[in-house]
Design a protein around this motif. Structure first.
Motif, PDB file in Angstrom:
ATOM      1  N   TYR A  31     -28.966   5.684   5.329  1.00 52.04           N
ATOM      2  CA  TYR A  31     -29.020   6.136   6.719  1.00 52.04           C
ATOM      3  C   TYR A  31     -27.617   6.545   7.149  1.00 52.04           C
ATOM      4  O   TYR A  31     -26.638   5.865   6.825  1.00 52.04           O
ATOM      5  CB  TYR A  31     -29.525   5.009   7.626  1.00 52.04           C
ATOM      6  CG  TYR A  31     -29.788   5.461   9.036  1.00 52.04           C
ATOM      7  CD1 TYR A  31     -30.990   6.071   9.369  1.00 52.04           C
ATOM      8  CD2 TYR A  31     -28.829   5.302  10.034  1.00 52.04           C
ATOM      9  CE1 TYR A  31     -31.240   6.500  10.664  1.00 52.04           C
ATOM     10  CE2 TYR A  31     -29.066   5.733  11.325  1.00 52.04           C
ATOM     11  CZ  TYR A  31     -30.273   6.325  11.636  1.00 52.04           C
ATOM     12  OH  TYR A  31     -30.512   6.760  12.918  1.00 52.04           O
ATOM     13  N   ALA A  32     -27.524   7.656   7.873  1.00 46.05           N
ATOM     14  CA  ALA A  32     -26.241   8.121   8.403  1.00 46.05           C
ATOM     15  C   ALA A  32     -26.228   7.873   9.912  1.00 46.05           C
ATOM     16  O   ALA A  32     -27.035   8.439  10.644  1.00 46.05           O
ATOM     17  CB  ALA A  32     -26.051   9.599   8.100  1.00 46.05           C
TER      18      ALA A  32
ATOM     19  N   TYR B  29     -25.175  17.919  -3.363  1.00 40.83           N
ATOM     20  CA  TYR B  29     -25.858  18.493  -2.206  1.00 40.83           C
ATOM     21  C   TYR B  29     -26.167  17.331  -1.284  1.00 40.83           C
ATOM     22  O   TYR B  29     -26.920  16.425  -1.642  1.00 40.83           O
ATOM     23  CB  TYR B  29     -27.150  19.200  -2.608  1.00 40.83           C
ATOM     24  CG  TYR B  29     -27.818  19.888  -1.444  1.00 40.83           C
ATOM     25  CD1 TYR B  29     -27.566  21.226  -1.195  1.00 40.83           C
ATOM     26  CD2 TYR B  29     -28.669  19.198  -0.596  1.00 40.83           C
ATOM     27  CE1 TYR B  29     -28.150  21.866  -0.128  1.00 40.83           C
ATOM     28  CE2 TYR B  29     -29.268  19.831   0.482  1.00 40.83           C
ATOM     29  CZ  TYR B  29     -29.006  21.163   0.706  1.00 40.83           C
ATOM     30  OH  TYR B  29     -29.579  21.803   1.777  1.00 40.83           O
ATOM     31  N   LYS B  30     -25.568  17.335  -0.091  1.00 40.77           N
ATOM     32  CA  LYS B  30     -25.741  16.242   0.865  1.00 40.77           C
ATOM     33  C   LYS B  30     -26.725  16.669   1.946  1.00 40.77           C
ATOM     34  O   LYS B  30     -26.658  17.783   2.445  1.00 40.77           O
ATOM     35  CB  LYS B  30     -24.392  15.918   1.491  1.00 40.77           C
ATOM     36  CG  LYS B  30     -24.451  14.947   2.615  1.00 40.77           C
ATOM     37  CD  LYS B  30     -23.134  14.779   3.348  1.00 40.77           C
ATOM     38  CE  LYS B  30     -22.084  15.696   2.908  1.00 40.77           C
ATOM     39  NZ  LYS B  30     -20.855  15.260   2.439  1.00 40.77           N
ATOM     40  N   GLY B  31     -27.632  15.777   2.291  1.00 45.16           N
ATOM     41  CA  GLY B  31     -28.578  16.042   3.364  1.00 45.16           C
ATOM     42  C   GLY B  31     -28.611  14.900   4.354  1.00 45.16           C
ATOM     43  O   GLY B  31     -28.674  13.735   3.964  1.00 45.16           O
TER      44      GLY B  31
ATOM     45  N   PHE C  41     -32.266  18.573  13.635  1.00 48.08           N
ATOM     46  CA  PHE C  41     -31.686  19.507  12.675  1.00 48.08           C
ATOM     47  C   PHE C  41     -31.287  18.758  11.415  1.00 48.08           C
ATOM     48  O   PHE C  41     -31.271  17.537  11.388  1.00 48.08           O
ATOM     49  CB  PHE C  41     -30.480  20.239  13.274  1.00 48.08           C
ATOM     50  CG  PHE C  41     -29.281  19.370  13.541  1.00 48.08           C
ATOM     51  CD1 PHE C  41     -28.254  19.273  12.618  1.00 48.08           C
ATOM     52  CD2 PHE C  41     -29.177  18.638  14.719  1.00 48.08           C
ATOM     53  CE1 PHE C  41     -27.149  18.472  12.855  1.00 48.08           C
ATOM     54  CE2 PHE C  41     -28.080  17.841  14.968  1.00 48.08           C
ATOM     55  CZ  PHE C  41     -27.057  17.756  14.033  1.00 48.08           C
ATOM     56  N   ASN C  42     -30.981  19.508  10.378  1.00 45.73           N
ATOM     57  CA  ASN C  42     -30.483  18.937   9.132  1.00 45.73           C
ATOM     58  C   ASN C  42     -29.011  19.285   8.991  1.00 45.73           C
ATOM     59  O   ASN C  42     -28.637  20.448   9.070  1.00 45.73           O
ATOM     60  CB  ASN C  42     -31.244  19.487   7.929  1.00 45.73           C
ATOM     61  CG  ASN C  42     -32.651  18.961   7.870  1.00 45.73           C
ATOM     62  OD1 ASN C  42     -32.959  17.910   8.413  1.00 45.73           O
ATOM     63  ND2 ASN C  42     -33.523  19.694   7.213  1.00 45.73           N
ATOM     64  N   ALA C  43     -28.184  18.270   8.808  1.00 45.52           N
ATOM     65  CA  ALA C  43     -26.752  18.465   8.550  1.00 45.52           C
ATOM     66  C   ALA C  43     -26.576  18.402   7.038  1.00 45.52           C
ATOM     67  O   ALA C  43     -26.345  17.336   6.469  1.00 45.52           O
ATOM     68  CB  ALA C  43     -25.934  17.400   9.270  1.00 45.52           C
TER      69      ALA C  43
ATOM     70  N   ASP D  44     -28.101  11.823  17.321  1.00 42.69           N
ATOM     71  CA  ASP D  44     -28.625  10.611  16.691  1.00 42.69           C
ATOM     72  C   ASP D  44     -28.370  10.666  15.192  1.00 42.69           C
ATOM     73  O   ASP D  44     -28.091  11.724  14.644  1.00 42.69           O
ATOM     74  CB  ASP D  44     -30.127  10.486  16.943  1.00 42.69           C
ATOM     75  CG  ASP D  44     -30.440  10.114  18.390  1.00 42.69           C
ATOM     76  OD1 ASP D  44     -29.534   9.621  19.081  1.00 42.69           O
ATOM     77  OD2 ASP D  44     -31.589  10.318  18.823  1.00 42.69           O
ATOM     78  N   GLY D  45     -28.499   9.546  14.549  1.00 45.33           N
ATOM     79  CA  GLY D  45     -28.374   9.484  13.101  1.00 45.33           C
ATOM     80  C   GLY D  45     -29.667   9.875  12.419  1.00 45.33           C
ATOM     81  O   GLY D  45     -30.632  10.284  13.066  1.00 45.33           O
ATOM     82  N   GLY D  46     -29.684   9.732  11.099  1.00 46.28           N
ATOM     83  CA  GLY D  46     -30.894  10.070  10.363  1.00 46.28           C
ATOM     84  C   GLY D  46     -30.794   9.723   8.895  1.00 46.28           C
ATOM     85  O   GLY D  46     -29.785   9.189   8.420  1.00 46.28           O
ATOM     86  N   LEU D  47     -31.845  10.051   8.164  1.00 46.03           N
ATOM     87  CA  LEU D  47     -31.926   9.806   6.736  1.00 46.03           C
ATOM     88  C   LEU D  47     -30.804  10.541   6.013  1.00 46.03           C
ATOM     89  O   LEU D  47     -30.552  11.716   6.262  1.00 46.03           O
ATOM     90  CB  LEU D  47     -33.280  10.287   6.210  1.00 46.03           C
ATOM     91  CG  LEU D  47     -33.495  10.156   4.705  1.00 46.03           C
ATOM     92  CD1 LEU D  47     -33.588   8.691   4.298  1.00 46.03           C
ATOM     93  CD2 LEU D  47     -34.734  10.911   4.281  1.00 46.03           C
ATOM     94  N   PHE D  48     -30.127   9.834   5.110  1.00 46.57           N
ATOM     95  CA  PHE D  48     -29.039  10.403   4.318  1.00 46.57           C
ATOM     96  C   PHE D  48     -29.443  10.376   2.853  1.00 46.57           C
ATOM     97  O   PHE D  48     -29.910   9.356   2.348  1.00 46.57           O
ATOM     98  CB  PHE D  48     -27.759   9.574   4.516  1.00 46.57           C
ATOM     99  CG  PHE D  48     -26.659   9.890   3.543  1.00 46.57           C
ATOM    100  CD1 PHE D  48     -25.864  11.002   3.723  1.00 46.57           C
ATOM    101  CD2 PHE D  48     -26.419   9.077   2.452  1.00 46.57           C
ATOM    102  CE1 PHE D  48     -24.846  11.304   2.833  1.00 46.57           C
ATOM    103  CE2 PHE D  48     -25.410   9.360   1.551  1.00 46.57           C
ATOM    104  CZ  PHE D  48     -24.623  10.482   1.740  1.00 46.57           C
TER     105      PHE D  48
END
Length: 169
Positions: free
Chosen positions: A110-111, A141-143, A156-158, A119-123
């Protein structure tokens, strides 16, 4: 008695030095180019990580990592109030090494957002690279799937394609 103490001290010193050589701690720096949603408002990604990898078998390691990822806002986006943003990923990490010093690895966790109004999200981060005795060089490749519950802020996806260098302590 002096010989026994000298031998014991020598053995302890030897064990400490062996432990230091195989501590499993890695410090990483990485740079990347944002892709997908992140490329709309970010021009560059950089970060640092600290990981501990415990050997499960002779060529497979499992552990945990924490770090900081920073996305630099595009200059034209800054004109409209856009700011740089960052995340603190906390993840499990795994690494499978091959006989020719190549490896594949993956991080999953988690990020946590380090910026207001995000907000944070799945890393997640698959990677492959070259493993030397005291360093790794890799491509990844980082998601980060940002799931915003905030009004007027979209999900969104960082994501970023990155190159990294890890020093093994």
């Amino acid at each position: 008695m002096k010989k026994v103490l000298f031998t014991a001290a020598f053995a302890v010193a030897g064990l400490v030095s062996v432990s230091a050589q195989t501590s499993g701690v890695e410090g990483t720096v990485h740079v990347g180019i944002p892709v997908g949603d992140a490329s709309d408002f970010s021009s560059f990604n950089l970060g640092v990580d600290l990981a501990y990898l415990h050997p499960i078998t002779s060529n497979f390691k499992l552990g945990a990592k924490v770090g900081y990822d920073h996305f630099i806002a595009k200059s034209d986006y800054k004109d409209f109030g856009g700011k740089d943003f960052g995340f603190i990923p906390l993840a499990a990490t795994a690494k499978l090494e091959f006989n020719n010093n190549l490896f594949i690895g993956a991080d999953l966790g988690y990020a946590f957002a380090a910026t207001d109004n995000i907000d944070g999200g799945l890393f997640w981060q698959p990677k492959f690279g070259y493993s030397g005795s005291s360093f790794d060089v890799y491509a990844a490749y980082k998601g980060i799937s940002v799931d915003n519950d905030l009004p007027n802020v979209r999900n969104f996806n960082a994501d970023a394609v990155s190159l990294g260098f890890a020093y093994k302590f």
